[in-house]
Structure formats: structure tokens, C-alpha cells
Design an enzyme around this catalytic site. Structure first.
Site, PDB file in Angstrom:
ATOM      1  N   TYR A  51      32.627  35.293  39.973  1.00 27.87           N
ATOM      2  CA  TYR A  51      33.839  34.631  39.493  1.00 27.87           C
ATOM      3  C   TYR A  51      35.046  35.219  40.196  1.00 27.87           C
ATOM      4  O   TYR A  51      35.154  36.453  40.346  1.00 27.87           O
ATOM      5  CB  TYR A  51      33.986  34.812  37.983  1.00 27.87           C
ATOM      6  CG  TYR A  51      35.253  34.228  37.420  1.00 27.87           C
ATOM      7  CD1 TYR A  51      35.491  32.859  37.475  1.00 27.87           C
ATOM      8  CD2 TYR A  51      36.217  35.044  36.827  1.00 27.87           C
ATOM      9  CE1 TYR A  51      36.657  32.308  36.964  1.00 27.87           C
ATOM     10  CE2 TYR A  51      37.376  34.502  36.309  1.00 27.87           C
ATOM     11  CZ  TYR A  51      37.602  33.139  36.375  1.00 27.87           C
ATOM     12  OH  TYR A  51      38.761  32.597  35.876  1.00 27.87           O
ATOM     13  N   ASP A  65      50.333  37.277  36.801  1.00 26.22           N
ATOM     14  CA  ASP A  65      49.564  36.040  36.781  1.00 26.22           C
ATOM     15  C   ASP A  65      50.380  34.941  36.098  1.00 26.22           C
ATOM     16  O   ASP A  65      50.157  34.608  34.938  1.00 26.22           O
ATOM     17  CB  ASP A  65      48.243  36.274  36.034  1.00 26.22           C
ATOM     18  CG  ASP A  65      47.363  35.038  35.987  1.00 26.22           C
ATOM     19  OD1 ASP A  65      47.513  34.165  36.858  1.00 26.22           O
ATOM     20  OD2 ASP A  65      46.527  34.953  35.063  1.00 26.22           O
ATOM     21  N   ASP A  92      39.036  30.350  39.771  1.00 24.79           N
ATOM     22  CA  ASP A  92      40.119  30.005  38.849  1.00 24.79           C
ATOM     23  C   ASP A  92      41.130  29.132  39.594  1.00 24.79           C
ATOM     24  O   ASP A  92      41.797  29.591  40.515  1.00 24.79           O
ATOM     25  CB  ASP A  92      40.769  31.311  38.382  1.00 24.79           C
ATOM     26  CG  ASP A  92      41.894  31.101  37.374  1.00 24.79           C
ATOM     27  OD1 ASP A  92      42.288  29.951  37.133  1.00 24.79           O
ATOM     28  OD2 ASP A  92      42.370  32.119  36.829  1.00 24.79           O
ATOM     29  N   ASP A  94      43.736  27.679  38.140  1.00 24.38           N
ATOM     30  CA  ASP A  94      44.979  27.611  37.362  1.00 24.38           C
ATOM     31  C   ASP A  94      45.229  26.173  36.887  1.00 24.38           C
ATOM     32  O   ASP A  94      44.327  25.545  36.356  1.00 24.38           O
ATOM     33  CB  ASP A  94      46.152  28.151  38.179  1.00 24.38           C
ATOM     34  CG  ASP A  94      46.192  29.674  38.214  1.00 24.38           C
ATOM     35  OD1 ASP A  94      45.501  30.301  37.387  1.00 24.38           O
ATOM     36  OD2 ASP A  94      46.886  30.241  39.065  1.00 24.38           O
ATOM     37  N   HIS A 119      37.616  25.988  37.809  1.00 22.26           N
ATOM     38  CA  HIS A 119      38.068  25.543  36.490  1.00 22.26           C
ATOM     39  C   HIS A 119      39.573  25.277  36.524  1.00 22.26           C
ATOM     40  O   HIS A 119      40.346  25.990  37.160  1.00 22.26           O
ATOM     41  CB  HIS A 119      37.666  26.498  35.356  1.00 22.26           C
ATOM     42  CG  HIS A 119      38.322  27.840  35.336  1.00 22.26           C
ATOM     43  ND1 HIS A 119      39.644  28.031  35.030  1.00 22.26           N
ATOM     44  CD2 HIS A 119      37.811  29.079  35.535  1.00 22.26           C
ATOM     45  CE1 HIS A 119      39.929  29.319  35.051  1.00 22.26           C
ATOM     46  NE2 HIS A 119      38.842  29.985  35.366  1.00 22.26           N
ATOM     47  N   GLU A 121      42.981  24.330  34.043  1.00 19.15           N
ATOM     48  CA  GLU A 121      43.427  24.570  32.675  1.00 19.15           C
ATOM     49  C   GLU A 121      44.553  23.631  32.280  1.00 19.15           C
ATOM     50  O   GLU A 121      45.285  23.112  33.130  1.00 19.15           O
ATOM     51  CB  GLU A 121      43.882  26.020  32.522  1.00 19.15           C
ATOM     52  CG  GLU A 121      45.109  26.368  33.330  1.00 19.15           C
ATOM     53  CD  GLU A 121      45.316  27.874  33.459  1.00 19.15           C
ATOM     54  OE1 GLU A 121      46.406  28.332  33.078  1.00 19.15           O
ATOM     55  OE2 GLU A 121      44.396  28.567  33.936  1.00 19.15           O
ATOM     56  N   CYS A 129      48.328  34.149  31.224  1.00 21.73           N
ATOM     57  CA  CYS A 129      46.958  34.501  30.878  1.00 21.73           C
ATOM     58  C   CYS A 129      46.612  33.827  29.564  1.00 21.73           C
ATOM     59  O   CYS A 129      47.430  33.786  28.629  1.00 21.73           O
ATOM     60  CB  CYS A 129      46.813  36.015  30.752  1.00 21.73           C
ATOM     61  SG  CYS A 129      45.260  36.534  29.968  1.00 21.73           S
ATOM     62  N   ARG A 162      39.183  23.685  31.435  1.00 20.88           N
ATOM     63  CA  ARG A 162      39.529  24.731  30.462  1.00 20.88           C
ATOM     64  C   ARG A 162      40.613  24.212  29.542  1.00 20.88           C
ATOM     65  O   ARG A 162      41.595  23.618  29.984  1.00 20.88           O
ATOM     66  CB  ARG A 162      40.021  25.968  31.211  1.00 20.88           C
ATOM     67  CG  ARG A 162      40.712  27.003  30.324  1.00 20.88           C
ATOM     68  CD  ARG A 162      41.129  28.203  31.132  1.00 20.88           C
ATOM     69  NE  ARG A 162      42.372  28.779  30.637  1.00 20.88           N
ATOM     70  CZ  ARG A 162      42.963  29.855  31.128  1.00 20.88           C
ATOM     71  NH1 ARG A 162      42.410  30.500  32.145  1.00 20.88           N
ATOM     72  NH2 ARG A 162      44.102  30.297  30.630  1.00 20.88           N
ATOM     73  N   GLU A 192      39.195  28.468  25.956  1.00 18.12           N
ATOM     74  CA  GLU A 192      39.782  29.781  26.207  1.00 18.12           C
ATOM     75  C   GLU A 192      40.347  30.414  24.942  1.00 18.12           C
ATOM     76  O   GLU A 192      40.852  29.731  24.045  1.00 18.12           O
ATOM     77  CB  GLU A 192      40.880  29.652  27.269  1.00 18.12           C
ATOM     78  CG  GLU A 192      41.692  30.916  27.542  1.00 18.12           C
ATOM     79  CD  GLU A 192      40.883  32.077  28.109  1.00 18.12           C
ATOM     80  OE1 GLU A 192      39.829  32.407  27.536  1.00 18.12           O
ATOM     81  OE2 GLU A 192      41.329  32.680  29.102  1.00 18.12           O
ATOM     82  N   ASN A 220      34.581  33.488  28.073  1.00 17.61           N
ATOM     83  CA  ASN A 220      35.367  34.472  28.821  1.00 17.61           C
ATOM     84  C   ASN A 220      35.354  35.794  28.076  1.00 17.61           C
ATOM     85  O   ASN A 220      35.903  35.894  26.978  1.00 17.61           O
ATOM     86  CB  ASN A 220      36.805  33.963  28.968  1.00 17.61           C
ATOM     87  CG  ASN A 220      37.704  34.961  29.693  1.00 17.61           C
ATOM     88  OD1 ASN A 220      37.237  35.940  30.261  1.00 17.61           O
ATOM     89  ND2 ASN A 220      38.998  34.703  29.666  1.00 17.61           N
TER      90      ASN A 220
END
Length: 312
Positions: A51, A65, A92, A94, A119, A121, A129, A162, A192, A220
Site C-alpha cells: 500500500y 497530508d 492512495d 486522495d 482508492h 475518497e 487524514c 472510500r 474510513e 485501515n
């Protein structure tokens, strides 16, 4: 042996290899690997997929982040990990770096770089985060449009949607979004920041009972967040087929570097921490130095020093 240029390059697309791993019994375990070396060490430990976390990428760059990095910066990380390990890599993505067309560009760029899965989101920029407070959640239909765009653009990339909505919209809201995203083309769902065993189990049970019996779910297991510590086996028992440890390797590496720098400053050298270092021989074995040397006859095979010289 690690990846070597011109050898052991998988012919099957990465996304298809990722999907095949999910068809096997048991939960697919993916530790976070934020660079090629981390990926090689994870592979050496026996992991079959990896990952790449946005948080791990940004911390390695010394920035927070908050959705600040670009598609090309992520592609640089993908390429080095995919080339070094040849393992399927979940990335990821985002919020997709923009709207539908940006998402399509991201999908093709990530595929070309060697990614197996991504993924997306349903947060708005600037994102946070998933385990932090007061996230801004996108309109569900806007997110669904991004999922549909990703599906349209992909050749083999496995697409995971996500949702961060459980914190603000409750379980009902998160489930409604997950079903919409599946209907829009997602291959799997990542709920998440669920914060107890009951929430994980409820999400898994309800989404399957409400018309998606074969859906694949990602858990996660990040430290210092809202989720208690669960093992891979516990997540599997709760109905999950994938689990990630996003930033664990980077956290351990950062702590070790911090202790090293403090020790050098205090003691005038590295001698207090030599026994905690990867040796030269271990490093060369991990990166496959001798296999690379064998590809070029102009290189003389390296003889690794067996011990540190003694003090004179």
C-alpha cells in the site's frame, strides 16, 4: 531475489494480479511502503501486495497530508516501488486531484506507472487524514461521478471507493454512499475511521444484506487514530477482505532516524547505534547488488567488508 532490470517482469497487468489475490481465501494484508526499499523489505518478509499512503508520501517530503501533492509526484513513488518489488500496489488517490477529467488522467497515469489499485475518497479539498476531526464531505453524487470516470478510464486498475461519511452522517449515510459508489462502478469499498468492532461488523453485515453479498471491503489499521488495534484475523472475522497499515513503516523509520540524529549530536558519532543498523551486506542482499553487477560485464563483483575497521 529483488526486481532486476530485464528479468522477472510480470506479464499480467497489475490490476488483474491484485484482483486474483482477492479471490483467494483469507484477508489480503498490505503494509504501507513509502519507497522502494520499504517495499523490498516488506516483500522479503513475505507480503504479496503493498500500500502507498498519501500521508506516508507527504511526510517523506516534509509536508502535511492536506491534498497538496500532484499526480506526477505520486507516480514517481509508484514507479520506484513497482519497479523494485513487482508486487501489486494499492495507491492512495486522495480526492482524485480534481473532478472527473482529472480522475481519468490520474487513473491512466497511475496505471502507466505500475499501480494495481487506487482508492478515491469523498472528501473536499483541502482534505484531511480520515482519522482527524471536521472533515469536509463531498456531495455523494459528485463522488459517484468521479468513481464512474475512474471506471471509464481504467484498463485494469482495481477501483476502491472510500467514504469518510460515518463521522458526520452516521452508519446509514456511509452505507448509502457506499451503495451509490458500487452502483457507479467501484470494485470495492473502504469505510474510513470506524472506531469500534461493532461499527466494522455492522457495516460489513448491512452492506451485504442490502444487495451486495460479494462486495470486497478494506479496513485501515492506522496507529494513533480512531480505530482500536485489531489484527488481520480479527478484521477478517468482521467481514473484511483487505487490511492496510498505511504509515507504520514510515513511523518506525522516522523514530529510528530521530534517535540516530540525537545520538550523533550527543556522542559525536554513530557508534552507539551501529548494532541497530542494517549492515552493508544486508543492504546489498536486499537491493540485489550482485544480480545487477552480473548484468554488466564491465563491473567487477563487489567484495563486501566483513566488519568495521577497529579504532587505531
Amino acid at each position: 531475489m529483488p526486481y532486476v532490470i530485464g528479468a522477472d517482469i510480470p506479464e499480467e497487468p497489475a490490476g488483474q494480479r491484485f484482483a486474483r489475490l482477492l479471490e483467494r481465501p483469507g484477508i489480503l494484508q498490505m503494509p504501507g511502503a513509502h519507497n522502494g526499499m520499504a517495499g523490498l523489505l516488506a516483500k522479503k518478509a513475505g507480503f504479496e501486495a503493498l500500500y502507498l499512503s498519501g500521508a506516508a508520501m507527504t511526510l517523506s517530503m516534509g509536508i502535511p497530508d492536506l491534498g497538496m501533492i500532484t499526480v506526477d509526484e505520486v507516480a514517481f513513488h509508484i514507479r520506484q516501488i513497482a519497479r523494485a518489488t513487482a508486487l501489486p500496489l494499492l495507491v492512495d488517490g486522495d480526492t482524485g486531484y480534481g473532478e472527473a477529467l482529472n480522475v481519468m488522467h490520474m487513473v491512466r497515469t497511475f496505471e502507466d506507472a505500475g499501480a494495481a489499485a487506487v482508492h478515491l475518497e469523498d472528501q473536499l479539498l483541502p482534505k484531511k487524514c480520515g482519522h482527524l476531526n471536521d472533515k469536509k464531505i463531498a456531495d455523494a453524487h459528485d463522488m459517484a461521478a468521479k468513481v464512474a470516470a475512474a471506471r471509464k478510464a481504467r484498463r485494469h486498475l482495481f477501483i476502491i471507493a472510500r467514504t469518510d461519511a460515518a463521522a458526520s452522517e452516521g452508519m446509514d449515510g456511509a452505507l448509502a454512499r457506499a451503495k451509490l459508489y458500487l452502483d457507479s462502478g467501484a470494485d470495492a469499498i473502504f469505510p474510513e475511521a470506524l472506531n469500534n468492532r461493532e461499527m466494522f461488523s455492522e457495516f460489513s453485515r448491512r452492506i451485504r444484506a442490502e444487495g451486495y453479498p460479494e462486495v470486497k471491503l478494506l479496513a485501515n489499521m492506522t496507529e494513533f487514530g480512531r480505530t482500536p488495534f485489531y489484527t488481520a484475523e480479527e478484521f477478517q472475522a468482521m467481514g473484511y477482505q483487505m487490511v492496510i497499515w498505511p504509515v507504520s513503516a514510515a513511523r518506525v523509520a522516522n523514530k529510528a532516524m530521530e534517535e540516530l540524529f540525537v545520538s550523533i549530536k550527543q556522542n559525536g558519532g554513530t557508534h552507539k547505534l551501529v548494532d541497530r543498523m542494517q549492515t552493508r551486506a544486508e543492504l546489498y542482499d536486499t537491493i540485489g547488488l550482485h544480480a545487477y553487477e552480473a548484468l554488466d560485464t564491465s563491473l567487477i563483483a563487489t567484495i563486501v567488508p566483513q566488519a568495521m575497521p577497529q579504532r587505531g
